[in-house]
Structures are given as structure tokens and as C-alpha cells.
Design a protein around this motif. Structure first.
Motif, PDB file in Angstrom:
ATOM      1  N   MET A 152      68.597  32.577  37.798  1.00 22.40           N
ATOM      2  CA  MET A 152      67.694  33.839  37.289  1.00 22.40           C
ATOM      3  C   MET A 152      67.986  34.341  36.179  1.00 22.40           C
ATOM      4  O   MET A 152      66.965  34.797  35.550  1.00 22.40           O
ATOM      5  CB  MET A 152      68.115  34.425  38.713  1.00 22.40           C
ATOM      6  CG  MET A 152      67.749  34.086  40.137  1.00 22.40           C
ATOM      7  SD  MET A 152      65.856  34.125  40.356  1.00 22.40           S
ATOM      8  CE  MET A 152      66.069  35.849  40.689  1.00 22.40           C
ATOM      9  N   TYR A 182      66.501  32.444  33.306  1.00 26.62           N
ATOM     10  CA  TYR A 182      65.025  32.152  33.317  1.00 26.62           C
ATOM     11  C   TYR A 182      64.345  33.521  32.809  1.00 26.62           C
ATOM     12  O   TYR A 182      63.496  33.475  32.066  1.00 26.62           O
ATOM     13  CB  TYR A 182      64.729  31.776  34.745  1.00 26.62           C
ATOM     14  CG  TYR A 182      63.082  31.437  34.972  1.00 26.62           C
ATOM     15  CD1 TYR A 182      62.664  30.401  34.301  1.00 26.62           C
ATOM     16  CD2 TYR A 182      62.362  32.648  35.269  1.00 26.62           C
ATOM     17  CE1 TYR A 182      60.927  30.316  34.486  1.00 26.62           C
ATOM     18  CE2 TYR A 182      61.130  32.484  35.661  1.00 26.62           C
ATOM     19  CZ  TYR A 182      60.247  31.092  35.057  1.00 26.62           C
ATOM     20  OH  TYR A 182      58.885  31.091  35.270  1.00 26.62           O
ATOM     21  N   PHE A 183      64.827  34.579  33.439  1.00 30.23           N
ATOM     22  CA  PHE A 183      64.014  35.797  33.288  1.00 30.23           C
ATOM     23  C   PHE A 183      64.430  36.608  31.981  1.00 30.23           C
ATOM     24  O   PHE A 183      63.801  37.361  31.374  1.00 30.23           O
ATOM     25  CB  PHE A 183      64.378  36.826  34.401  1.00 30.23           C
ATOM     26  CG  PHE A 183      63.497  36.335  35.461  1.00 30.23           C
ATOM     27  CD1 PHE A 183      62.126  36.610  35.539  1.00 30.23           C
ATOM     28  CD2 PHE A 183      64.025  35.856  36.595  1.00 30.23           C
ATOM     29  CE1 PHE A 183      61.454  36.359  36.798  1.00 30.23           C
ATOM     30  CE2 PHE A 183      63.207  35.551  37.711  1.00 30.23           C
ATOM     31  CZ  PHE A 183      62.157  35.558  37.819  1.00 30.23           C
ATOM     32  N   THR A 184      65.759  36.200  31.362  1.00 34.56           N
ATOM     33  CA  THR A 184      66.494  37.160  30.297  1.00 34.56           C
ATOM     34  C   THR A 184      66.976  36.217  29.099  1.00 34.56           C
ATOM     35  O   THR A 184      66.399  36.248  28.083  1.00 34.56           O
ATOM     36  CB  THR A 184      67.192  38.072  30.790  1.00 34.56           C
ATOM     37  OG1 THR A 184      67.068  38.739  31.862  1.00 34.56           O
ATOM     38  CG2 THR A 184      67.868  39.032  29.713  1.00 34.56           C
ATOM     39  N   LYS A 207      64.889  33.633  26.920  1.00 30.90           N
ATOM     40  CA  LYS A 207      64.073  34.163  25.752  1.00 30.90           C
ATOM     41  C   LYS A 207      64.781  34.974  24.643  1.00 30.90           C
ATOM     42  O   LYS A 207      64.391  34.880  23.637  1.00 30.90           O
ATOM     43  CB  LYS A 207      63.334  35.353  26.460  1.00 30.90           C
ATOM     44  CG  LYS A 207      62.360  34.712  27.514  1.00 30.90           C
ATOM     45  CD  LYS A 207      61.578  35.771  28.349  1.00 30.90           C
ATOM     46  CE  LYS A 207      60.993  35.463  29.605  1.00 30.90           C
ATOM     47  NZ  LYS A 207      61.544  35.002  30.757  1.00 30.90           N
ATOM     48  N   ASN A 242      66.064  42.680  29.436  1.00 37.01           N
ATOM     49  CA  ASN A 242      65.135  43.405  30.363  1.00 37.01           C
ATOM     50  C   ASN A 242      65.636  43.752  31.545  1.00 37.01           C
ATOM     51  O   ASN A 242      66.750  43.567  32.025  1.00 37.01           O
ATOM     52  CB  ASN A 242      64.021  42.331  30.601  1.00 37.01           C
ATOM     53  CG  ASN A 242      64.378  40.906  31.088  1.00 37.01           C
ATOM     54  OD1 ASN A 242      65.206  40.944  31.896  1.00 37.01           O
ATOM     55  ND2 ASN A 242      63.644  40.029  30.853  1.00 37.01           N
ATOM     56  N   MET A 258      64.904  43.054  34.526  1.00 38.23           N
ATOM     57  CA  MET A 258      65.327  42.026  35.749  1.00 38.23           C
ATOM     58  C   MET A 258      66.660  41.597  35.430  1.00 38.23           C
ATOM     59  O   MET A 258      67.505  41.488  36.451  1.00 38.23           O
ATOM     60  CB  MET A 258      64.374  40.762  35.612  1.00 38.23           C
ATOM     61  CG  MET A 258      64.325  39.684  36.721  1.00 38.23           C
ATOM     62  SD  MET A 258      64.199  40.147  38.394  1.00 38.23           S
ATOM     63  CE  MET A 258      64.454  38.901  39.144  1.00 38.23           C
ATOM     64  N   GLY A 259      67.006  41.170  34.365  1.00 43.68           N
ATOM     65  CA  GLY A 259      68.574  40.645  33.946  1.00 43.68           C
ATOM     66  C   GLY A 259      69.422  41.988  34.406  1.00 43.68           C
ATOM     67  O   GLY A 259      70.260  41.551  34.882  1.00 43.68           O
TER      68      GLY A 259
END
Length: 501
Positions: free
Chosen positions: A288, A291-293, A296, A329, A331-332
Motif C-alpha cells: 500500500m 503503490y500510493f507513495t 512515485k 503524500n 496516504m503514505g
């Protein structure tokens, strides 16, 4: 003198005697440690800082023993033990702060913060590790290492039966064998063995200097996170070191009873729910975060690498990092905050809610769903393995879980509101205070030497309350206040010539 007052006087003499004894040992240890500043680094000013602190600590301990003069050793009950734990932890944190003050490294507010962060194995720091003497870096690591073990464990090894109450008061339940003193020796043996393994692996395989390997091993096992580098483990940029440290963090975040089960009864280790709970949480959270942090920010391969390290560091409550969180971000940061709140296993060196309580809550939810489809009047009965023994989830267990979880979020809410009051954002406040209260040590940048004193002290209180899980401190303070109130009332009645207790 009324019988009640005589008994109360006797109980407090026992409290003072045990507290004084521990402080004298601690003071002597401080003085001996100070000599390392001369032996290793020819650092006379640092030697004086530790030696003077040791003398003050010894004199304080002697004063406590003087107050208990004439009292013979006797087993201490749980109420006395709670007061002793409160006094020893509080005074040890204070005295451990004094070398930072005497050496001019920190003021008293910052020194108490640093000392609290050390003994509670948090890892938030206000010092510049590139500028302070090396002896203080070792001192910070030792505070975390022995803070992870706890004073009660050391006292049980030293005094045997006299330390039983202390062991219970500090919230430990990991009796790996029937004899508590033997249990404490086994636990400390496991702890020391992991330290030796970590130092060897980091020195030989990761090519760290002995100094860095020693400090990072101690603070990884203590799930403390104090580092000798300003950018923590990330400054080494060493994947081998990161893998070894991740293993050490998981070892520190694993309950000692689970360690013993793995060594002696592999079949029972498999039945313990906490390792499985930790595995599934990490299995879910690492992808998770990637993928979200982190994908990128650092690319796919490094994304997984940094995601895994940060997730393990947060869940075990260690606080090491390989990257900065300033560009993460929300989410992370949210996933990391949740991991810090959950914490490691019960009877480990980790903080947070603890995975045993998380598992119990999950079992209750599942049980409630199943109960809906069962006949009315079905008996509530859940059993789980804890170390090498099976533990029945009784209503007393449920009360403990509910009380600790509820108190955690009360204190957490207050701490976050204080940070919000100082103008920090919601996401930063949630992250930073979860790190303090769960004794983690990761920072989004709120905790700095320039932070307002209100922020420094609310985090200090959070670290202290979180390490001793709230109720030990509350019970000790309430007991002392009630005892003082009773003494005053008795003396007033005696003065008036009336009857007392």
C-alpha cells in the motif's frame, strides 16, 4: 499511633528502601560509565558530567534508604510496586538528563525530553548527533537498550522474589518458565544474544564501524531508533545494513515469550497469533505504501525497499528511517500513523496498542458476528496462545484491552489538539503525536530544538504515559495522594483528641 498509620509507614519504608537501592545502583553505574569518557575518548568534561550526576543519584538513593532505616526486606505487594516503578522511572529519567545539562549540550527542558525519549525507547531527539561527544551517543543507546528491558526485569534478576511485584507493575506477563527469576534471566539472555548477533552481522556483512554497529544494534533491538547519523539509517545507503536492521527491529518488536516458544517449542510458536498478525499487517501495508507513495518518489525497486523499511520501523515502534517524510503524500503518512498506533507485540520492547490487544479486538468482532447465528445464551469462550501457554480471553482481559485502548485515544486526542493549537496541520499533528505516544520516534519535522516548550512537554508526557501504559502512573499518583490525605486526616483527629482509623 493507629494501626493503619503504622502499617502505612511500614509500606512506605519498603517503597523508599527499594527505590533507594535501585537509585544507588544506578548512580554507581553512571559514575562507572563516566570513566569510559576518559578511557575511550580522553573526554574529561564529559566524565565530570556523568560523575557528578552519579554522585547526586547515589546521595538521593542514600536519602531514601535513610528514610527506611530499620526496615527489613520483605515481599512488596502490587500497590507498593506501582509506586516504586513510578518513582524509579521518574527519577531515573530526571537524573539521566543531568549529564546533558552539566555538559551544556541541552537545557533542562530539552534534556528531560531527550532522556524520556531514551528510556521510553522512543527515539525523537533534540540533539545534533554530529556535534555532541561520542560518549553521549553511547549513553543514548544504552538508555534505550535498558529502557527496552525495563527496570523491573533487572530488579527481578538482582533480587529474585522481591522484584515480583515490580515485574507485574511494569505490565509484563512473559513468564517463560514457572520461576520468575529464571524467566527474567532467560529473557535477558535472549536480549543479549540478539545484541551480539546484530553487532557481528552489521560489522562483518554490512561493513559498518564497530561504533555504528554497536549503537544501531542496541537501539534497533530496543525498538528505540536513536542513530549516530543525522539522517538515521538512510545516511549509510546500505541495503545489507537495512536488511539486518529490519530483522533486528522485528526481533525487538516480538514478545520475549514468542522468542522462547520459537527456541523451545516450534509447534507452539506457530500457534501464537501475534507473529501472524504482524506478518499480515506488513503484507498489506508495505504494498500500500509502495503503490500510493514510494513508487512515485523513488522508483519501483527502491520504492519497495523504502516502503518495507519504514513500515517495519513504524509497526515495531523503532523509528529508524531511510528517507525523509517531508515529500510523502497524505496516504503514505496515514498508513504510517496507523502502523505506529498499532505497535508491536505484547511483552516486547515496542509501544503502541500492542498486537495482542489488536488480535483480541478482532476475535471479539468475529465472535460477535458468529454469535448472531448461534442460539441465545451461548457461552463466551475464546482461547489464544501467548508464548508457550494458552491464555483464556476472560472478561478481565477484555476490560484491560478496553481500558488501555480508550485511555490511549483520550491522551492521543489531547496531544493532537495541543499540536493543532500551535498551528501545525492535522496530518502532521496526527503523525507526530502517534510517534511520541507509541514510543516510535519518526518525525515529520515538528520535533526540533526550536519547537515551543508546550510541544516539547506534551510530547514528553506522551512518551512517558505511553511507555508505562497510563494506569501505572495514574494509580501511583492517586495512591500517594490518598495516603497523604489519610495521614493528614489521622493527624488532625489525633490533634483534636478524637478517634482515628
Amino acid at each position: 499511633m493507629p494501626k493503619y498509620l503504622s502499617n502505612l509507614k511500614h509500606r512506605y519504608k519498603l517503597i523508599f528502601k527499594n527505590t533507594g537501592t535501585m537509585l544507588i545502583y544506578f548512580g554507581i553505574a553512571l559514575m562507572l560509565f563516566g570513566t569510559l569518557a576518559i578511557i575511550l575518548y580522553k573526554d574529561l568534561p564529559s566524565f565530570y558530567s556523568f560523575f557528578e550526576t552519579g554522585l547526586i543519584t547515589v546521595f538521593t538513593g542514600a536519602f531514601f534508604i535513610l528514610l527506611s532505616w530499620g526496615t527489613e526486606n520483605a515481599p512488596i505487594n502490587i500497590q507498593d510496586a506501582i509506586v516504586i516503578i513510578f518513582l524509579v522511572w521518574t527519577l531515573s529519567i530526571f537524573f539521566s538528563a543531568l549529564p546533558f545539562v552539566f555538559s551544556g549540550i541541552l537545557n533542562i527542558h530539552h534534556a528531560i525530553f531527550e532522556s524520556t525519549s531514551g528510556w521510553t525507547t522512543t527515539g525523537l531527539t533534540l540533539v545534533d548527533v554530529t556535534k555532541i561527544p561520542k560518549i553521549f551517543l553511547i549513553w543514548r543507546s544504552l538508555m534505550q537498550y535498558f529502557g527496552g528491558a525495563g527496570f523491573a526485569l533487572i530488579m527481578v534478576i538482582a533480587t529474585g522474589a522481591l522484584g515480583v511485584g515490580l515485574y507485574q507493575a511494569e505490565g509484563r506477563t512473559d513468564n517463560v518458565v514457572p520461576n520468575l527469576r529464571d524467566s527474567a534471566k532467560i529473557i535477558f539472555g535472549i536480549y543479549l544474544s540478539w545484541a551480539g548477533i546484530g553487532i557481528i552481522l552489521l560489522t562483518i556483512l554490512a561493513h559498518m564501524s564497530f561504533f555504528d554497529a554497536f549503537n544501531h544494534t542496541l537501539t534497533a533491538l530496543a525498538t528505540g531508533g536513536f542513530s549516530t547519523k543525522i539522517d538515521s539509517v538512510g545516511e549509510f545507503n546500505n541495503p545489507v545494513a537495512e536488511i539486518i536492521i529490519m530483522v533486528l527491529m522485528i526481533a525487538g518488536g516480538t514478545g520475549f515469550g514468542v522468542h522462547y516458544a520459537a527456541l523451545r517449542r516450534g509447534d507452539l510458536f506457530k500457534k501464537n497469533p501475534e507473529p501472524k498478525t504482524m506478518f499480515f499487517i506488513l503484507l498489506f501495508s508495505i504494498p500500500m505504501i509502495a503503490y500510493f507513495t514510494t513508487d512515485k518518489l523513488y522508483g519501483p525497486l527502491n520504492g519497495i525497499r523504502h516502503s518495507a523499511f519504514q513500515a517495519i520501523s513504524a509497526l515495531t515502534g523503532t523509528g529508524f528511517s531511510t528517507v525523509t517524510f517531508n515529500n510523502w503524500n497524505n496516504m503514505g503518512l496515514l498508513i504510517m500513523t496507523i502502523l505506529m498506533i498499532l505497535g508491536g507485540m505484547m511483552d516486547s520492547t515496542s509501544g503502541g496498542l500492542k498486537l495482542f490487544r489488536v488480535f483480541v479486538i478482532w476475535k471479539i468482532i468475529v465472535h460477535q458476528i458468529k454469535t448472531y447465528f448461534k442460539p441465545e445464551g451461548s457461552i463466551f469462550h475464546i482461547e489464544v496462545y501467548k508464548g508457550i501457554s494458552k491464555k483464556r480471553i476472560s472478561y478481565d482481559t477484555l476490560k484491560d484491552v478496553i481500558a488501555v485502548v480508550f485511555m490511549y485515544f483520550i491522551v492521543y486526542t489531547i496531544g493532537v489538539m495541543v499540536l493543532l493549537g500551535y498551528g501545525y496541520s492535522m496530518e502532521d499533528s496526527l503523525f507526530e503525536y502517534a510517534s511520541a505516544l507509541s514510543a516510535v520516534g519518526l518525525s515529520i519535522g515538528i520535533t526540533t530544538p526550536d519547537s515551543p516548550l508546550g510541544v516539547i512537554w506534551i510530547e514528553t508526557i506522551g512518551m512517558y504515559l505511553g511507555r508505562l501504559e497510563f494506569f501505572v502512573i495514574y494509580f501511583a499518583i492517586i495512591k500517594m495522594i490518598r495516603d497523604i490525605k489519610d495521614i493528614i486526616e489521622i493527624k488532625i483527629q489525633e490533634f483534636r483528641g478524637g478517634e482515628s482509623f
